[in-house]
Design a protein around this motif. Structure first.
Motif, short mmCIF file in Angstrom:
data_model
loop_
_atom_site.label_atom_id
_atom_site.label_comp_id
_atom_site.label_asym_id
_atom_site.label_seq_id
_atom_site.Cartn_x
_atom_site.Cartn_y
_atom_site.Cartn_z
N PHE A 149 -1.41 10.51 16.39
CA PHE A 149 -1.36 9.16 16.95
C PHE A 149 -2.56 8.35 16.42
O PHE A 149 -3.69 8.83 16.44
N LYS A 150 -2.30 7.16 15.91
CA LYS A 150 -3.28 6.33 15.22
C LYS A 150 -3.88 5.30 16.15
O LYS A 150 -3.18 4.75 17.02
N HIS A 151 -5.14 4.95 15.94
CA HIS A 151 -5.82 3.95 16.75
C HIS A 151 -6.60 3.02 15.83
O HIS A 151 -7.43 3.50 15.04
N VAL A 182 -8.06 7.54 13.52
CA VAL A 182 -8.62 6.19 13.71
C VAL A 182 -8.83 5.46 12.38
O VAL A 182 -9.20 6.07 11.39
N HIS A 183 -8.61 4.15 12.46
CA HIS A 183 -9.11 3.19 11.48
C HIS A 183 -10.45 2.74 12.06
O HIS A 183 -10.47 2.03 13.07
N ALA A 184 -11.55 3.18 11.46
CA ALA A 184 -12.86 3.00 12.08
C ALA A 184 -13.62 1.83 11.46
O ALA A 184 -14.29 1.95 10.43
N THR A 315 -3.62 6.90 -0.01
CA THR A 315 -3.64 5.59 -0.71
C THR A 315 -3.62 4.40 0.23
O THR A 315 -3.94 3.30 -0.17
N ASP A 316 -3.21 4.59 1.49
CA ASP A 316 -3.03 3.43 2.38
C ASP A 316 -2.14 2.39 1.67
O ASP A 316 -2.43 1.19 1.67
N HIS A 317 -1.11 2.88 1.05
CA HIS A 317 -0.20 2.06 0.22
C HIS A 317 0.41 0.97 1.07
O HIS A 317 1.30 1.22 1.90
N ASN A 337 -4.12 -7.89 4.27
CA ASN A 337 -4.95 -6.78 3.79
C ASN A 337 -4.09 -5.63 3.26
O ASN A 337 -3.18 -5.15 3.95
N GLY A 338 -4.42 -5.16 2.07
CA GLY A 338 -3.73 -3.96 1.60
C GLY A 338 -3.62 -3.93 0.08
O GLY A 338 -3.60 -4.98 -0.57
N THR A 339 -3.57 -2.71 -0.47
CA THR A 339 -3.36 -2.54 -1.92
C THR A 339 -2.40 -1.37 -2.14
O THR A 339 -2.12 -0.60 -1.21
#
Ligand code: URQ
Ligand code: ZN
Ligand code: ZN
Length: 487
Positions: A149-151, A182-184, A315-317, A337-339
C-alpha cells in the motif's frame, strides 16, 4: 507449444551456469546442459547470450489521471514497451481520489489494465483514512492479491496524506502482512517553497528543483522510517533520489529495521543541469518528483545499489507529451510531473552499471528482478530461472548496442530523458508466459493477453515482526507496592 532456449548462460541473482532452458505451459520445465527439444518445440539459439529472469519494474503509472490530464502511456503500449525492454512484469499503482472507495478504484484500474499485453500487478495508494479505508485494505489484501500500500507524503491538496494517516495505515499494513511504501517528500514545505518562488516571479521549470531540494526528501524519508519503526512495520521507500534519503535508510537498516530503497534508472544518469536549459519545453520535459539532483547524488545512488542500502531499480514510468507539459507554461507547479523509462531501464543499468564495473551480472539480475520479486512476495515464481518458475525470461545480449531515442522507442510519449544515450547491453529475446514476444527488434504481442498477477501477503516476515513487537512490547507496570507480598 514448448520452447527451448539453447546455448545460453543462465544468470540468476545467486549463481551463473551455462545451460539450456526448456519451457512449456508457461512454466520453466528444465534448466541444464544439452536438453532435448521436444517434438514441435520452438528452439531459440541463445548463442552465448545470457538467460535471465525477466525484468520487473516495481513502479509505473499507465493511464494515470494526474494534475489535470492523463498519462499518455496506456496499459497496452506501456507493457509492450516494457517487453521490448526486457521486462515481463510491472507493478503499477491504483491511486484512489481522496474519499473514493479503494475497492472502486481497484476495479477501475483492473478494467484499464484489461488491454495489457504483458503481466501486471498493483500497489494500492492510501490517499485518505476512515474505517472504510481500513476495512477495504483488508479486502484487497485477503481477496485480491494486493500486498503493498502506497502513501504520498507530497502533492498537498491532492493525494498527500499526513503523519496520522501514515501511522494508522502502517499499523494496518503490519496487521495484514502487507508492505507499506512511501513517496517521501515533505509536501507542506514543497507547497510553501512553490508559493514563494511564484511570488518571486520565478515560474519556469528551473524553479521545480528549487522547490523540492534534497533536504525535503531526506526529512520525509526519515520521518516515514521513524513512524514505521514505532509501529514495527517494514517500509519500502520509492524513487530514492538523494544522499540524504539514502542515509536515512542506511541508519535504519544498520539498526536492524526492515527498510528497503528503490532507485530510478533516470536518477542514476541525469542531473539537475537539465532544468537550466533555456528552451522551456526541453527543461519542462524533465519535471518529475523527486527532481533530478546535482551530480554527486548519482555516486551515492550507485553506492547504495552496491552496498545494499537500496535493493531495487524502477522507472516511475509516468508519461506526459510536450502539449501536456505545456499546461505549466505560466506556472511550473502545473507542469504534470513524470518521465518515461520502462523500455530503457535495463539497458541503462547494464551499460552504466555492469559495463562500467559498478555491478556484476548477478547484481544486475538482483536489482532488476529478483529483489523486487522477494520484497513483494513473488519469488521464486518470478525473479528466478529454475524449474517450476514462470517462463518469464529475457535473453540478454551483453554486447548489443543501441542509441536510445524517442524517435525509435515503443513508449507512447514524445520524449525520453535518455535521448541520444548509446548503450551496450540489450534484450535480444523476451519470453512472457513461455512465448517469444520480442525478437530481432520486433514485438509479437496481443492486446489483452497480459495477466493480473496476485501477490499474497507475507505472513513469515510479518509473523517475525509481530513476535518481536510482542516480546519488546512495554509491559504495564505492576501496581502492587514492592513491600507487599502478593497472596
Ligand atoms: O510521484 C509519482 O510517483 C507519480 C505521480 C509520478 N510522477 C513523478 O513525478 N514521479
Ligand atoms: Zn512518487
Ligand atoms: Zn510514481
Amino acid at each position: 507449444m514448448s520452447l527451448l532456449i539453447r546455448g545460453g548462460t543462465v544468470v540468476n541473482a545467486d549463481y551463473t551456469t551455462r545451460a539450456d532452458v526448456l519451457c512449456d505451459g508457461g512454466v520453466i520445465q528444465a534448466v541444464g546442459p544439452d536438453l532435448e527439444a521436444p517434438a514441435g518445440a520452438r528452439v531459440v539459439d541463445a548463442g552465448g547470450a545470457l538467460v535471465m529472469p525477466g525484468g520487473i519494474d516495481p513502479h509505473t503509472h499507465m493511464e494515470l489521471p494526474f494534475m489535470g490530464t492523463v498519462a499518455s502511456e496506456n496499459f497496452f503500449t506501456g507493457t509492450a514497451a516494457g517487453l521490448a525492454g526486457g521486462n515481463t512484469l510491472i507493478i503499477d499503482f491504483v491511486i484512489p481520489q481522496p474519499q473514493q472507495s479503494l475497492l472502486e478504484a481497484y476495479e477501475q484500474w483492473r478494467r484499464k489494465a484489461d488491454k495489457a499485453c504483458g503481466d501486471y500487478t498493483f500497489h494500492v495508494a492510501v490517499t485518505w483514512w476512515s474505517d472504510q479505508v481500513e476495512e477495504e485494505m483488508g479486502v484487497l489484501a485477503r481477496e485480491h492479491g494486493v500486498n503493498s500500500f502506497k502513501h504520498f507524503m507530497a502533492y498537498k491538496n491532492a493525494i498527500m496524506v499526513e503523519d496520522d494517516v501514515l501511522m494508522q495505515s502502517f499499523r494496518r499494513c503490519l496487521e495484514l502482512g502487507a508492505m507499506p511504501t512511501v513517496h517521501a517528500e515533505n509536501g507542506e514545505v514543497v507547497y510553501l517553497m512553490q508559493k514563494a518562488l511564484l511570488e518571486a516571479g520565478i515560474t519556469g521549470p528551473e524553479a521545480h528543483p528549487l522547490s523540492r531540494p534534497a533536504e525535503v526528501e531526506g526529512e520525509a524519508a526519515n520521518r516515514a522510517i521513524s513512524i514505521a519503526g514505532m509501529v514495527g512495520a517494514p517500509l519500502y521507500v520509492v524513487h530514492v533520489s538523494c544522499k540524504e534519503a539514502l542515509e536515512a535508510i542506511a541508519r535504519a537498516r544498520a539498526a536492524g529495521q526492515r527498510v528497503y530503497g528503490e532507485v530510478l534508472a533516470q536518477h542514476l544518469v541525469v542531473d539537475d543541469s537539465v532544468y537550466r536549459n533555456t528552451d522551456w519545453a526541453e527543461a519542462a520535459a524533465y519535471v518529475m518528483s523527486p527532481p533530478f539532483r546535482p551530480k554527486h547524488h548519482q555516486d551515492a545512488l550507485w553506492a547504495g545499489l552496491v552496498n545494499g542500502t537500496a535493493q531495487t531499480t524502477a522507472t516511475d514510468h509516468c508519461c506526459f507529451c510536450a502539449d501536456q507539459k505545456a499546461m505549466g507554461r505560466e506556472d511550473f507547479t502545473r507542469i504534470p510531473n513524470g518521465t518515461a523509462g520502462i523500455e530503457h531501464r535495463m539497458s541503462v543499468l547494464w551499460s552504466e552499471g555492469v559495463r562500467k564495473g559498478r555491478l556484476t551480472p548477478q547484481e544486475f539480475v538482483a536489482l532488476t528482478s529478483t529483489n523486487t520479486a522477494q520484497i513483494f512476495n513473488l519469488y521464486p515464481q518470478r525473479g528466478r530461472v529454475a524449474p517450476g518458475c514462470d517462463a518469464a525470461l529475457v535473453v540478454w545480449d551483453p554486447n548489443g548496442t543501441q542509441t536510445l531515442s524517442a524517435k525509435t522507442h515503443h513508449q507512447n510519449v514524445d520524449f525520453t530523458v535518455f535521448e541520444g544515450m548509446e548503450v551496450t547491453g540489450i534484450p535480444a529475446v523476451t519470453v512472457s508466459d513461455g512465448k517469444v514476444v520480442w525478437e530481432n527488434g520486433q514485438l509479437h504481442v496481443e492486446e489483452g493477453v497480459g495477466r493480473y498477477i496476485p501477490r499474497p501477503t507475507f505472513p513469515v516476515v510479518f509473523d517475525a515482526i509481530n513476535i518481536r513487537n510482542e516480546v519488546l512490547r512495554p509491559r504495564p507496570v505492576s501496581r502492587t507496592p514492592s513491600h507487599e507480598v502478593t497472596p
